[in-house]
Write a protein that holds these residues in place. Structure first.
Motif, PDB file in Angstrom:
ATOM      1  N   GLU A 566     -11.373   1.547  -4.611  1.00  0.00           N
ATOM      2  CA  GLU A 566     -10.170   2.344  -4.265  1.00  0.00           C
ATOM      3  C   GLU A 566      -9.025   1.357  -4.466  1.00  0.00           C
ATOM      4  O   GLU A 566      -9.110   0.203  -4.325  1.00  0.00           O
ATOM      5  N   SER A 568      -4.703   1.258  -3.919  1.00  0.00           N
ATOM      6  CA  SER A 568      -3.410   2.208  -3.323  1.00  0.00           C
ATOM      7  C   SER A 568      -2.356   1.551  -3.272  1.00  0.00           C
ATOM      8  O   SER A 568      -2.067   0.343  -3.552  1.00  0.00           O
ATOM      9  N   LYS A 570       1.261   1.928  -0.896  1.00  0.00           N
ATOM     10  CA  LYS A 570       1.721   2.435   0.231  1.00  0.00           C
ATOM     11  C   LYS A 570       3.187   2.007   0.480  1.00  0.00           C
ATOM     12  O   LYS A 570       3.481   0.813   0.495  1.00  0.00           O
ATOM     13  N   ASN A 591       1.367   7.279   0.806  1.00  0.00           N
ATOM     14  CA  ASN A 591       0.227   6.387   0.276  1.00  0.00           C
ATOM     15  C   ASN A 591      -0.573   7.222  -0.826  1.00  0.00           C
ATOM     16  O   ASN A 591      -1.193   8.200  -0.603  1.00  0.00           O
ATOM     17  N   ARG A 592      -0.291   6.594  -2.005  1.00  0.00           N
ATOM     18  CA  ARG A 592      -1.215   7.115  -3.165  1.00  0.00           C
ATOM     19  C   ARG A 592      -2.373   6.281  -3.418  1.00  0.00           C
ATOM     20  O   ARG A 592      -2.240   4.887  -3.616  1.00  0.00           O
ATOM     21  N   ILE A 593      -3.513   6.885  -3.460  1.00  0.00           N
ATOM     22  CA  ILE A 593      -4.985   6.119  -3.613  1.00  0.00           C
ATOM     23  C   ILE A 593      -5.435   6.696  -4.686  1.00  0.00           C
ATOM     24  O   ILE A 593      -5.965   8.075  -4.869  1.00  0.00           O
ATOM     25  N   TYR A 596     -10.205   7.603  -4.231  1.00  0.00           N
ATOM     26  CA  TYR A 596     -10.340   7.565  -2.510  1.00  0.00           C
ATOM     27  C   TYR A 596     -11.894   7.911  -2.274  1.00  0.00           C
ATOM     28  O   TYR A 596     -12.264   8.997  -2.891  1.00  0.00           O
ATOM     29  N   ASP A 622      -8.853  11.154  -6.312  1.00  0.00           N
ATOM     30  CA  ASP A 622      -7.578  10.592  -6.249  1.00  0.00           C
ATOM     31  C   ASP A 622      -6.888  11.400  -4.854  1.00  0.00           C
ATOM     32  O   ASP A 622      -6.988  12.541  -4.906  1.00  0.00           O
TER      33      ASP A 622
END
Length: 770
Positions: A566, A568, A570, A591-593, A596, A622
């Protein structure tokens, strides 16, 4: 309603603050932090005084202080704290805010009173941070760590029944949340939804939540946030303090006893020690209309520490032991497919249970040993070298309903050995610059104890992780800036037999993480913080290799060995308002991960001799998480006050334009307090009425075993009385949770398919300090 209340409160305080700022001609602020010179730890209750204006402030638990409504000019500031040399310094105020850091040097005093030295790390960060201590810690006694932290806005729980819960920060839990037990990262089998943290909250006098990605400071498992469980600081002079807690609860017939003793040597200056232990027992939990069969628990714990501190050298040894046995709801383990479908449709157990303290299969037994050795040495007044070693042994056994002699054997029996080593160098250059450079090493060995008669859910594995990092902080006037960079390298070697065939995997992961953040004092009443950071997390062994029945969760879990890490980014922003009567904090985050990892119900079932179980699989997609937390309090009078806490989170599967399972729904907690105490001692007698509002989760995944339950409203009432007995303190607490015995189901409870949550619970809490 939640949006209207929060918008009105925040708007009102913005207006009030702006009017106050306009009305004042002297609107400058002196703010800062008080630290120990020898170890950079925060000093609580230091007194800061401005001679010219005869105004002052007292530092809080993080060493922070604020003095407002100052005119431009030059002032003489004194800082005083028992057992330390007084600081007298000239400060020039010209802008709208000035920040200062004061480091106090210990001096030798022959005093018979207790002097407690702050021997614990003070995490200085521009990310949103909240601490539980004092009366809030007193009111949370008897609760698990997860339940205690629900008092913090933005923190909820992910639970399995009413006796197992783990904290959730901004939608993240398990291996994305790092828990530190007295500075050591807690390492157990935390990947399971029903694997609660192996830690006794009674060992702490303060619990701190950092609600941002702290991977630079602590490593990949801190991408969702960090929880610091801090024991009381050790005395450095002759001292003695005993703390006894006795608690009882009507629901489950819970009894809980804890005792601790803290002392300091009168012969060896700088030597202090502490011992603590607790025992807890509870029986079947009761929903409003029925008992839940086999939901009792038993727990006993102990901890101890000893430390020595001199002008240049500090050393501390620490040990904690945690042991618990927890029953798993019998109706979660069904006999066949039709029984499983029927109980989900029925929404409650078919078994008419009675109250009992007996704990039968299915159940889990967990023990956890943690030992720590820590030392620091001052190379000179500006540089400090630190070393910390931690050892942990975690043993988890999960028992299922089986026939004959197999019923006495665990179906899952795991042993996890963990060694951690930390070297880091702290520095402070004059008053503007401070920072840290460090090396972190973690080594783990996990093994399945033979003899279960069941193919292991996860394989044996060896893990190694090495990380190096650097962080720097700059402070001048109203501005604080900090930045950090870290590199981690991890290897995982896994092996197990499946159908007498050896399966092996050798995996490597590596990546950078970084952050930059700042704090700016906008006015005497408003401060703005912003922190943006990258984070990453390698897939855990269970996410890669799970293949079979997870007994404690009553589910079959399927992993995917092709999963990737993962990653990310944030961004957390905070706005704080503080005046004489009101305190408000608003935190917004995004928060773009990528990639995930989540556990998804497939809708399929697995039928075996032990019953019928739902099948879950680990998937990657995603994700975009965003939301905000709001917390505030207002003092109407010296006696009457109110508080408000709320959180909203959205979690979108951007690959499929859908939603993830088990994401907390919108919630708000508000209450009013009134002091019944005599004037001059108003905190001695207080009653609080509160209301928890939780909305139904409307953003559900495309498939779930049952629809999300409706929203609910719970009312609680609490009473706290403090009695001074000579030099000793006696506290009496009476608490009623779910006052009206409301039947409800929490969406974040994995057993909501089978049963309602706990009904009314009356708790009596007694505490004696001497």
């Amino acid at each position: 309603m939640f949006h209207k209340v929060s918008s009105f409160l925040l708007g009102f305080l913005f207006f009030a603050g702006s009017q106050l700022a306009i009305a004042q001609t002297c609107d400058l602020v002196l703010r800062g932090k008080i630290l120990h010179l020898e170890n950079d730890d925060a000093i609580e209750a230091a007194y800061v005084w401005i001679l010219e204006t005869r105004t002052g402030a007292v530092s809080d638990q993080n060493g922070n202080f604020v003095i407002r409504e100052l005119c431009p000019g030059t002032y003489t500031v004194t800082v005083q704290y028992l057992g330390h040399k007084e600081i007298r310094q000239t400060v020039n105020l010209s802008g709208n805010s000035t920040a200062q850091t004061f480091r106090m040097e210990e001096e030798s005093l022959d005093l018979g009173s207790v002097e407690v030295h702050g021997h614990r790390e003070a995490v200085q960060t521009t990310t949103a941070i909240t601490s539980l201590y004092g009366d809030e810690m007193l009111q949370s006694r008897g609760e698990s760590l997860g339940e205690s932290l629900k008092r913090v806005a933005g923190v909820t729980t992910f639970s399995t029944g009413n006796t197992i819960s783990k904290p959730v920060i901004h939608g993240m839990h398990s291996n994305r949340i790092m828990i530190l037990n007295n500075g050591i990262r807690l390492e157990g089998q935390q990947w399971g939804a029903e694997h609660a943290p192996e830690i006794d909250p009674f060992l702490a006098d303060e619990i701190t939540v950092i609600k941002g990605a702290e991977t630079v400071r602590f490593g990949p498992e801190a991408m969702g946030g960090v929880i610091l469980v801090n024991p009381p600081a050790l005395p450095t002079n002759k001292a003695s303090q005993t703390d006894i807690h006795l608690l009882g609860a009507t629901n489950g017939g819970m009894g809980n006893l804890s005792a601790s003793y803290l002392g300091g040597s009168g012969k060896i200056k700088g030597l202090g020690y502490r011992v603590q232990g607790s025992i807890k027992r509870a029986g079947n939990v009761k929903s409003p209309d029925y008992y839940q069969a086999n939901t009792g628990m038993s727990e006993y714990n102990l901890s101890g520490s000893a430390g020595y501190s001199s002008e240049k050298l500090g050393i501390e040894a620490y040990y904690s032991y945690f042991n618990t046995e927890i029953g798993i709801l019998k109706d979660a383990h069904t006999g066949n497919l039709s029984d499983l479908i029927d109980i989900i449709e029925n929404g409650r157990p078919f078994t008419d249970a009675e109250f009992s303290y007996a704990i039968e299969n299915p159940k889990q037994k967990v023990s956890h040993h943690l030992a720590k050795l820590k030392s620091h040495y001052h190379l000179n007044p500006n540089w400090k070298l630190n070393f910390q070693y931690g050892f942990q042994l975690n043993n988890r056994q999960e028992f299922d309903k089986r026939r004959g002699e197999l019923n006495t054997k665990p179906s899952l029996d795991l042993e996890l050995f963990t060694n951690t080593v930390d070297f880091f160098l702290d520095h402070n250059l004059k008053q503007n610059w401070s920072g840290s450079f460090g090396l972190n090493i973690i080594q783990q060995a996990n093994s399945n104890v033979p003899g279960t008669g069941v193919t292991p859910l996860i394989p044996n594995y060896d893990l190694f992780n090495g990380g190096i990092y650097a962080m720097e902080k700059y402070l001048k006037g109203p501005l604080e800036l900090e930045a950090g960079l870290r590199y981690d390298f991890r290897t995982v070697d896994a092996a197990r037999y499946v159908d007498e065939e050896l399966q092996q995997s050798n995996l490597e992961y590596k990546n950078f993480s970084a952050f930059v953040g700042g704090l700016y004092q906008l006015s005497p009443y408003f401060a703005f913080t912003s922190n943006i950071g990258t984070a990453w997390r390698p897939p855990n062994v269970n996410e890669l290799f799970s293949q079979g029945l997870h007994h404690g969760a009553a589910a079959v879990e399927i992993g995917d060995p092709t999963m990737v890490s993962e990653k990310s980014i944030k961004w957390v922003n905070g706005l704080e308002y503080e005046s004489d009567r009101a305190v408000v904090e608003l935190t917004a985050y995004a928060n773009r991960i990528s990639n995930y990892i989540y556990l998804n119900p497939t809708g399929e079932t697995y039928v075996s001799l032990r019953g019928t179980f739902n099948v879950y699989e680990y998937l990657q997609a995603d994700a975009f998480f965003y939301g905000f937390d709001l917390s505030g309090s207002y003092n109407f009078t010296d006696r009457a006050s109110a508080y408000l806490k709320g959180s909203i989170i959205r979690a979108k599967n951007t690959d499929e334009d859908s939603y993830f399972p088990f994401i907390p729904s919108d919630r708000m907690d508000w209450g009013v307090s009134y002091s019944l105490g005599k004037k001059g001692n108003l905190d001695s007698d207080k009653i609080t009425i509160s209301n928890v509002l939780v909305a139904s989760q409307k953003r559900e995944p495309d498939f779930d075993l049952a629809p999300a339950p409706p929203g609910y409203a719970l009312f609680n009432i609490g009473y706290l009385k403090k009695i001074q007995l000579a030099k000793n303190q006696f506290n009496i607490g009476l608490q009623v949770n779910n006052l009206f015995n409301t039947e409800y189901k929490e969406y974040m409870n994995r057993f909501r398919y089978f049963t309602a949550d706990m009904g009314r619970n009356i708790l009596l809490k007694l505490n004696y300090q001497f």
